[in-house]
Write a protein that holds these residues in place. Structure first.
Motif, PDB file in Angstrom:
ATOM      1  N   ALA A 151       0.456  -4.677  -0.166  1.00 18.19           N
ATOM      2  CA  ALA A 151       0.127  -3.367  -0.734  1.00 18.19           C
ATOM      3  C   ALA A 151      -1.362  -3.234  -1.004  1.00 18.19           C
ATOM      4  O   ALA A 151      -1.932  -2.136  -0.900  1.00 18.19           O
ATOM      5  CB  ALA A 151       0.919  -3.146  -2.021  1.00 18.19           C
ATOM      6  N   ASP A 152      -2.019  -4.345  -1.331  1.00 16.77           N
ATOM      7  CA  ASP A 152      -3.453  -4.300  -1.627  1.00 16.77           C
ATOM      8  C   ASP A 152      -4.275  -3.975  -0.390  1.00 16.77           C
ATOM      9  O   ASP A 152      -5.316  -3.324  -0.488  1.00 16.77           O
ATOM     10  CB  ASP A 152      -3.914  -5.646  -2.207  1.00 16.77           C
ATOM     11  CG  ASP A 152      -3.379  -5.878  -3.608  1.00 16.77           C
ATOM     12  OD1 ASP A 152      -2.965  -4.893  -4.245  1.00 16.77           O
ATOM     13  OD2 ASP A 152      -3.359  -7.049  -4.044  1.00 16.77           O
ATOM     14  N   ILE A 153      -3.819  -4.418   0.762  1.00 21.35           N
ATOM     15  CA  ILE A 153      -4.628  -4.269   1.975  1.00 21.35           C
ATOM     16  C   ILE A 153      -4.055  -3.263   2.970  1.00 21.35           C
ATOM     17  O   ILE A 153      -4.797  -2.628   3.728  1.00 21.35           O
ATOM     18  CB  ILE A 153      -4.798  -5.649   2.672  1.00 21.35           C
ATOM     19  CG1 ILE A 153      -5.869  -5.573   3.760  1.00 21.35           C
ATOM     20  CG2 ILE A 153      -3.474  -6.137   3.219  1.00 21.35           C
ATOM     21  CD1 ILE A 153      -7.239  -5.330   3.246  1.00 21.35           C
ATOM     22  N   ALA A 154      -2.719  -3.107   2.986  1.00 21.52           N
ATOM     23  CA  ALA A 154      -2.103  -2.268   4.031  1.00 21.52           C
ATOM     24  C   ALA A 154      -0.876  -1.559   3.484  1.00 21.52           C
ATOM     25  O   ALA A 154       0.261  -2.008   3.698  1.00 21.52           O
ATOM     26  CB  ALA A 154      -1.724  -3.129   5.240  1.00 21.52           C
ATOM     27  N   PRO A 155      -1.064  -0.444   2.785  1.00 20.80           N
ATOM     28  CA  PRO A 155       0.085   0.302   2.241  1.00 20.80           C
ATOM     29  C   PRO A 155       1.074   0.739   3.310  1.00 20.80           C
ATOM     30  O   PRO A 155       2.263   0.848   3.051  1.00 20.80           O
ATOM     31  CB  PRO A 155      -0.576   1.503   1.562  1.00 20.80           C
ATOM     32  CG  PRO A 155      -1.987   1.071   1.310  1.00 20.80           C
ATOM     33  CD  PRO A 155      -2.344   0.166   2.437  1.00 20.80           C
ATOM     34  N   ASP A 156       0.599   0.994   4.529  1.00 20.14           N
ATOM     35  CA  ASP A 156       1.465   1.410   5.632  1.00 20.14           C
ATOM     36  C   ASP A 156       1.603   0.275   6.649  1.00 20.14           C
ATOM     37  O   ASP A 156       1.509   0.477   7.860  1.00 20.14           O
ATOM     38  CB  ASP A 156       0.901   2.660   6.306  1.00 20.14           C
ATOM     39  CG  ASP A 156       0.832   3.842   5.361  1.00 20.14           C
ATOM     40  OD1 ASP A 156       1.781   3.998   4.578  1.00 20.14           O
ATOM     41  OD2 ASP A 156      -0.160   4.580   5.400  1.00 20.14           O
ATOM     42  N   PHE A 157       1.871  -0.926   6.132  1.00 19.87           N
ATOM     43  CA  PHE A 157       1.875  -2.104   6.986  1.00 19.87           C
ATOM     44  C   PHE A 157       2.832  -1.974   8.163  1.00 19.87           C
ATOM     45  O   PHE A 157       2.480  -2.257   9.302  1.00 19.87           O
ATOM     46  CB  PHE A 157       2.237  -3.348   6.159  1.00 19.87           C
ATOM     47  CG  PHE A 157       2.530  -4.556   7.005  1.00 19.87           C
ATOM     48  CD1 PHE A 157       1.503  -5.274   7.596  1.00 19.87           C
ATOM     49  CD2 PHE A 157       3.840  -4.968   7.244  1.00 19.87           C
ATOM     50  CE1 PHE A 157       1.771  -6.376   8.386  1.00 19.87           C
ATOM     51  CE2 PHE A 157       4.109  -6.071   8.026  1.00 19.87           C
ATOM     52  CZ  PHE A 157       3.071  -6.772   8.597  1.00 19.87           C
ATOM     53  N   ILE A 158       4.077  -1.563   7.899  1.00 16.38           N
ATOM     54  CA  ILE A 158       5.081  -1.520   8.958  1.00 16.38           C
ATOM     55  C   ILE A 158       4.661  -0.586  10.082  1.00 16.38           C
ATOM     56  O   ILE A 158       4.771  -0.917  11.269  1.00 16.38           O
ATOM     57  CB  ILE A 158       6.460  -1.108   8.390  1.00 16.38           C
ATOM     58  CG1 ILE A 158       7.105  -2.313   7.702  1.00 16.38           C
ATOM     59  CG2 ILE A 158       7.386  -0.615   9.480  1.00 16.38           C
ATOM     60  CD1 ILE A 158       7.471  -3.438   8.659  1.00 16.38           C
ATOM     61  N   GLU A 159       4.168   0.592   9.743  1.00 18.90           N
ATOM     62  CA  GLU A 159       3.769   1.549  10.776  1.00 18.90           C
ATOM     63  C   GLU A 159       2.651   0.982  11.650  1.00 18.90           C
ATOM     64  O   GLU A 159       2.647   1.142  12.870  1.00 18.90           O
ATOM     65  CB  GLU A 159       3.319   2.866  10.132  1.00 18.90           C
ATOM     66  CG  GLU A 159       4.461   3.744   9.637  1.00 18.90           C
ATOM     67  CD  GLU A 159       5.189   3.160   8.443  1.00 18.90           C
ATOM     68  OE1 GLU A 159       4.599   2.320   7.732  1.00 18.90           O
ATOM     69  OE2 GLU A 159       6.354   3.541   8.213  1.00 18.90           O
ATOM     70  N   GLU A 160       1.696   0.285  11.016  1.00 23.46           N
ATOM     71  CA  GLU A 160       0.587  -0.306  11.775  1.00 23.46           C
ATOM     72  C   GLU A 160       1.064  -1.509  12.591  1.00 23.46           C
ATOM     73  O   GLU A 160       0.669  -1.688  13.741  1.00 23.46           O
ATOM     74  CB  GLU A 160      -0.530  -0.735  10.813  1.00 23.46           C
ATOM     75  CG  GLU A 160      -1.217   0.416  10.105  1.00 23.46           C
ATOM     76  CD  GLU A 160      -1.895   1.364  11.081  1.00 23.46           C
ATOM     77  OE1 GLU A 160      -2.514   0.891  12.051  1.00 23.46           O
ATOM     78  OE2 GLU A 160      -1.790   2.593  10.875  1.00 23.46           O
ATOM     79  N   ALA A 161       1.931  -2.337  11.980  1.00 27.93           N
ATOM     80  CA  ALA A 161       2.402  -3.538  12.664  1.00 27.93           C
ATOM     81  C   ALA A 161       3.256  -3.197  13.877  1.00 27.93           C
ATOM     82  O   ALA A 161       3.227  -3.875  14.899  1.00 27.93           O
ATOM     83  CB  ALA A 161       3.186  -4.421  11.689  1.00 27.93           C
ATOM     84  N   LYS A 162       4.033  -2.107  13.788  1.00 24.82           N
ATOM     85  CA  LYS A 162       4.889  -1.702  14.902  1.00 24.82           C
ATOM     86  C   LYS A 162       4.089  -1.293  16.121  1.00 24.82           C
ATOM     87  O   LYS A 162       4.579  -1.362  17.247  1.00 24.82           O
ATOM     88  CB  LYS A 162       5.801  -0.557  14.462  1.00 24.82           C
ATOM     89  CG  LYS A 162       6.999  -1.006  13.630  1.00 24.82           C
ATOM     90  CD  LYS A 162       7.720   0.172  13.010  1.00 24.82           C
ATOM     91  CE  LYS A 162       8.187   1.155  14.066  1.00 24.82           C
ATOM     92  NZ  LYS A 162       8.841   2.332  13.472  1.00 24.82           N
ATOM     93  N   LYS A 163       2.835  -0.850  15.908  1.00 19.41           N
ATOM     94  CA  LYS A 163       1.987  -0.506  17.047  1.00 19.41           C
ATOM     95  C   LYS A 163       1.607  -1.763  17.827  1.00 19.41           C
ATOM     96  O   LYS A 163       1.343  -1.713  19.024  1.00 19.41           O
ATOM     97  CB  LYS A 163       0.726   0.204  16.553  1.00 19.41           C
ATOM     98  CG  LYS A 163       0.993   1.550  15.886  1.00 19.41           C
ATOM     99  CD  LYS A 163      -0.297   2.149  15.338  1.00 19.41           C
ATOM    100  CE  LYS A 163      -0.014   3.462  14.599  1.00 19.41           C
ATOM    101  NZ  LYS A 163      -1.245   4.032  14.002  1.00 19.41           N
TER     102      LYS A 163
END
Length: 465
Positions: free
Chosen positions: A60-72
């Motif tokens: 959460a500190d670095i990537a609030p939208d982690f899943i959306e970015e990781a799926k790319k």
């Protein structure tokens, strides 16, 4: 380079990170880890990461939208996140799993298995068309009469939607048979969803099967689809069904009868169109007699029963399976093992294989890794396989003192007998092939061809091979 499907642990507490890492390594998983989340996207780019296990606070500190970015980067990547109040925004809940602190390692392993199954389900499988020797899929092969009958039965079953019960010993290939039924059916373009009823903790199995709604129990931080919903219009494979607890057997029976279920915590029923294939290495008839399995559920599941024969009852398939596994592991390990000597094949054909095809597969993999190149001989086999050698002597053929109850692999025994006669003739003539051929009443050219084909050598020749 990390192998595909590596689990990446993101945790700044060393004790927690080491505990998770050691536990999953013990379960056989490949592990990588990081103490900082700041470089996680670089890691996903550089390594073959299949699952991320992370403290959600770090993410959460670095990537609030982690899943959306990781799926790319990897559409099949799965996040298993944990915190005191596990919550993360996600547009695709199939890719996200939650755990609350303190971590329960059994629950963690269950979620890792579910993540692997999700990825397997979304990854295309290679299926080979039936041929001689018959093969219903890349790992179900055989030329024995037992397997030919099994293939024919599977092809007939696949055309229906009837419930199937597959029974057989551990390691015989029950899940492979279930996958073959699904792949040959009209549901093949839909999901094949497996679940091992014995591998998931008792307090989680109901949620795994039927799903749950947010807030239905501690740790239910979001709605979750269960295996029945995931398998809608497809096939649900219930492995080790004999280990299912009585209270869940009742709920499963209701789904089979009504074609609907209720997620945990919900009062609304959901309709479902699922073909059920169940499997057990226990004899369900005996469990019914001992009242450990419901009789009405047994009859619902066993509309069409299948029994997978143990390997000791189809010994003629052993050389075929060895060739199959040898080709596969030579390719995977980039080794050049040329084959198994006829004496080695005779030993393996005489063994009872309590672990069935899975044991044979593991043995071939081990031998390929340790041998690296050349011919597998009896000296390469573990001691337990040598203790069951079928003895063949010349000039009179004897198999021990009496014919073994488990039977023999006739072709391998005869081939070994021929090899022994050839080597004895060469020994008597001190390696002179012309004289050895005369003793064997063969042409010299015929003997030379046999030596090449069998990869046999005598004296100095054997030292150069």
């Amino acid at each position: 380079m990390d192998t595909p499907g590596t689990i990446f642990i993101v945790e700044d507490d060393r004790k927690t990170r080491d505990l998770i890492s050691a536990f999953l390594k013990y379960q056989g998983y490949n592990i990588a880890h990081a103490t900082q989340a700041s470089n996680i996207f670089d890691t996903l780019h550089e390594k073959h990461i299949g699952i991320v296990i992370a403290d959600l606070k770090l993410l959460a500190d670095i990537a609030p939208d982690f899943i959306e970015e990781a799926k790319k980067i990897n559409p099949l990547l799965v996040l298993i996140g944990y915190s005191n109040n596990a919550h993360i925004n996600s547009a695709n809940e199939d890719n996200v799993f939650f755990l609350s602190k303190p971590l329960n390692l059994d629950e963690l392993e269950s979620l890792v298995m579910r993540a692997r199954e999700f990825q397997t389900m979304k990854t295309p499988h290679a299926w080979a068309a039936p041929r001689a020797p018959r093969a219903l899929c890349s790992s179900i092969i055989g030329k024995s009469s037992r397997m030919a009958a099994l293939f024919e039965l599977i092809e007939k079953i696949a055309a229906s939607n009837a419930t199937v019960l597959i029974q057989g010993e551990s390691g015989t290939g029950k899940e492979l048979a279930a996958r073959a039924i699904h792949q040959l059916s009209s549901r093949s373009d839909k999901n094949f969803v497996p679940i091992n009823c014995a591998a998931i903790p008792e307090d989680l199995i109901e949620s795994e099967l039927f799903g749950h709604i947010k807030g239905s129990f501690t740790g239910a931080y979001a709605n979750r689809a269960g295996r029945f919903e995931m398998a809608d219009k497809g096939t649900l494979f219930l492995d080790e069904i004999g280990d299912m607890k009585a209270n869940l057997q009742v709920k499963l029976l209701r789904v089979l009868q009504s074609k609907e279920f209720e997620p945990v915590g919900s009062t609304k029923s959901q309709k479902v169109d699922v073909r059920i294939i169940a499997a057990s290495n226990k004899k369900l008839e005996e469990l019914v007699e001992s009242q450990d399995f419901r009789e009405d559920l047994f009859y619902r599941l066993s509309v069409i029963p299948i029994t997978i024969p143990p390997l000791r009852e189809r010994r003629e398939d052993i050389p075929l399976l060895i060739d199959f596994f040898l080709d596969r592991f030579n390719g995977e390990k980039r080794h050049e093992v040329t084959g198994f000597s006829s004496e080695t094949l005779g030993i393996l054909c005489a063994y009872d294989w309590p672990g069935n095809v899975r044991e044979l597969e593991n043995l071939v993999e081990r031998l390929v890794i340790l041998k690296d190149s050349g011919l597998i001989t009896p000296d390469d086999l573990p001691e337990k396989y040598l203790s069951r050698t079928v003895q063949v002597q010349a000039p009179a053929v004897t198999v021990g003192n009496e014919f073994p109850e488990s039977g023999i692999c006739l072709n391998s025994v005869l081939d070994e007998f021929e090899n022994r006669l050839i080597l004895q003739a060469l020994e008597r003539t001190r390696g002179n092939k012309k004289e050895a051929a005369m003793l064997l009443n063969l042409k010299r050219t015929t003997l030379i061809e046999k030596l090449k084909k069998k990869n046999l050598a005598y004296g100095k020749e054997s030292e150069t091979q």
